[in-house]
Design an enzyme around this catalytic site. Structure first.
Site, short mmCIF file in Angstrom:
data_model
loop_
_atom_site.label_atom_id
_atom_site.label_comp_id
_atom_site.label_asym_id
_atom_site.label_seq_id
_atom_site.Cartn_x
_atom_site.Cartn_y
_atom_site.Cartn_z
N HIS A 190 0.88 -1.18 0.00
CA HIS A 190 0.00 0.00 0.00
C HIS A 190 0.91 1.23 0.00
CE1 HIS A 190 -3.39 -2.57 1.84
NE2 HIS A 190 -3.51 -2.52 0.53
N ARG A 246 -3.27 4.67 -2.23
CA ARG A 246 -3.07 3.34 -1.62
C ARG A 246 -2.86 2.23 -2.65
NH1 ARG A 246 -5.87 0.05 2.66
NH2 ARG A 246 -6.77 -1.77 1.69
N HIS A 257 2.73 -3.84 6.67
CA HIS A 257 1.82 -2.71 6.46
C HIS A 257 1.98 -1.72 7.62
CE1 HIS A 257 -0.96 -4.57 3.37
NE2 HIS A 257 -0.20 -5.60 3.71
N GLU A 299 1.35 -4.74 11.04
CA GLU A 299 0.87 -3.35 10.96
C GLU A 299 1.78 -2.57 11.89
OE1 GLU A 299 -1.62 -1.83 9.35
OE2 GLU A 299 -2.69 -3.53 8.48
#
Lengths: 309, 94
Positions: free
Chosen positions: A69, A127, A196, A270
């Site tokens: 992303h 994104r 991410h 994340e």
């Protein structure tokens, strides 16, 4: 004269700067690192992977990707710092040395080069990738909804204008197809980690289903260990668990594909969320974020080495 | 470059599944006006949503009318983007 010594690891960089750094990095550490071109993006940019290897044919391998992303800039920056850390630590860190004496590590720093270039030139908050289809106004596919496993299910969108648009077909996007072809062709990957940002989590399959995977318990315990190792660096707390139970249902995602393709140690990270900046994490936090992430990755690498399958 | 002056990121704390559902409705009503940075997942997790300056009054009204508590996480996105760009330029000069 150019060198990776003059590169600032505590700053964000453009695609050209990163690709130039990759060339210098490979030249300076040619005994350990090589650059592999695995394909072209929709807009014809090179898709590059760094290979860390001490030699030997057909070794088992670990895959790490950052930046699928494009607006998640902290992930690219973390990938760069970690690559540098691997060469810096190789001689000093006996655990890393043991890993690299048995396995190869592959890092794809810019998984979505078109999207990343677009975040620098036109829209910082982009994104998706940049693919387009005739007759469709909205551009871009969410590359983390374009994988074959669970394609089209809950947590992905058929509307091309959505941020989670899955694309017209599984692996329709060259950025995804390049990885699938490379990993499938290699045939000996044992861990796949997709990075991410942001919400401070370490997760494992499945995303497309609430059903626990057969190795749920082992993956749960490994995620817990990784999070603990991460916490010990700067006291940052992550949560962990399966994607669908920890975060939300998401179909057609990287790590579900990895797991169903036989890569047991499939994890999604994340990175940091300070609750103030979201995707605009200040550059001063790049190094601390990378330092703690490295310790979590090292934990997964060590487990992968010690638990062959 | 797209200019994000006045755009905000709101951090919303949904109390229950019903409130999460209201946030999901907002996404389907305005797919290109509201950009979920952290999507509506479960009540224990915050939801972060970028809202364009022009949509702020209506979105805030929507949240208020449905009893959804929120705080402004980023007051003006462009300010942070300008800082980021300045920091990159400074680093490049060094």
């Amino acid at each position: 004269e150019r060198s990776t010594n003059s590169f600032s690891y505590s700053s964000y960089h453009t695609l050209d700067e990163i690709y130039s750094w990759i060339d210098n990095f490979v030249a300076e550490h040619s005994n350990l690192v090589s650059k592999i071109h695995i394909g072209k993006s929709f807009e014809n940019r090179s898709i590059l992977v760094l290979k860390f290897s001490t030699g030997g044919p057909n070794r088992t391998a670990i895959w790490i990707d950052t930046g699928i992303h494009s607006r998640e800039w902290i992930t690219h920056a973390t990938g760069i710092w970690i690559s540098q850390e691997i060469v810096n630590a190789y001689d000093k860190d006996h655990v890393l040395k043991k890993v690299l004496n048995t396995m190869d590590i592959f890092i794809e720093i810019v998984t979505n080069p078109d999207g990343f270039a677009f975040t620098h030139s036109m829209n910082r908050l982009w994104r998706k990738n940049k693919s387009s289809q005739p007759g469709i106004v909205c551009i871009g596919v969410d590359l983390n909804r374009n994988w074959k496993t669970g394609f089209g299910g809950n947590g992905s969108n058929k509307n091309p204008c959505s941020e989670t648009y899955r694309g017209p077909a599984p692996e329709s996007e060259p950025e995804v197809a390049a990885i699938v072809d490379f990993i499938t062709g290699h045939g000996n990957f044992k861990a796949m980690i997709s990075i991410h940002s942001y919400s401070q989590m370490v997760m494992y399959p499945y995303g497309h289903s609430l059903e626990p995977v057969p190795n749920h318990e082992e993956l749960f315990n490994l995620a817990k260990d990784a999070v603990q190792a991460l916490y010990q660096v700067h006291g940052i707390q992550y949560i962990y668990g399966s994607i669908s139970t920890t975060l939300y249902s998401a179909s057609g995602i990287t790590v579900d594909w990895a797991y169903d393709s036989g890569i047991k140690y499939a994890f999604s990270f994340e990175l940091r969320d300070t609750g103030q900046y979201g995707f605009l994490l200040p550059a001063s936090q790049i190094v601390p974020t990378a330092e703690e992430t490295w310790m979590a990755l090292r934990t997964i690498m060590t487990h992968t080495l010690n638990h062959p399958y | 470059q797209v200019n994000f002056t006045g755009d905000q990121v709101l951090r919303i704390l949904a109390k229950n599944e019903k409130q999460l559902s209201l946030l999901r409705d907002l996404e389907s009503q305005k797919p290109q006006k509201v950009d979920f940075w952290r999507g509506p997942a479960r009540p224990s997790l915050p939801v972060d949503m970028r809202v364009s300056f022009s949509e702020l009054p209506s979105v805030k009204l929507y949240l208020k009318s449905h009893g959804l508590a929120y705080r402004v996480m980023i007051k003006d996105i462009q300010v942070l983007l300008d800082e980021e760009r300045d920091a990159m330029a400074k680093s490049r000069r060094l």
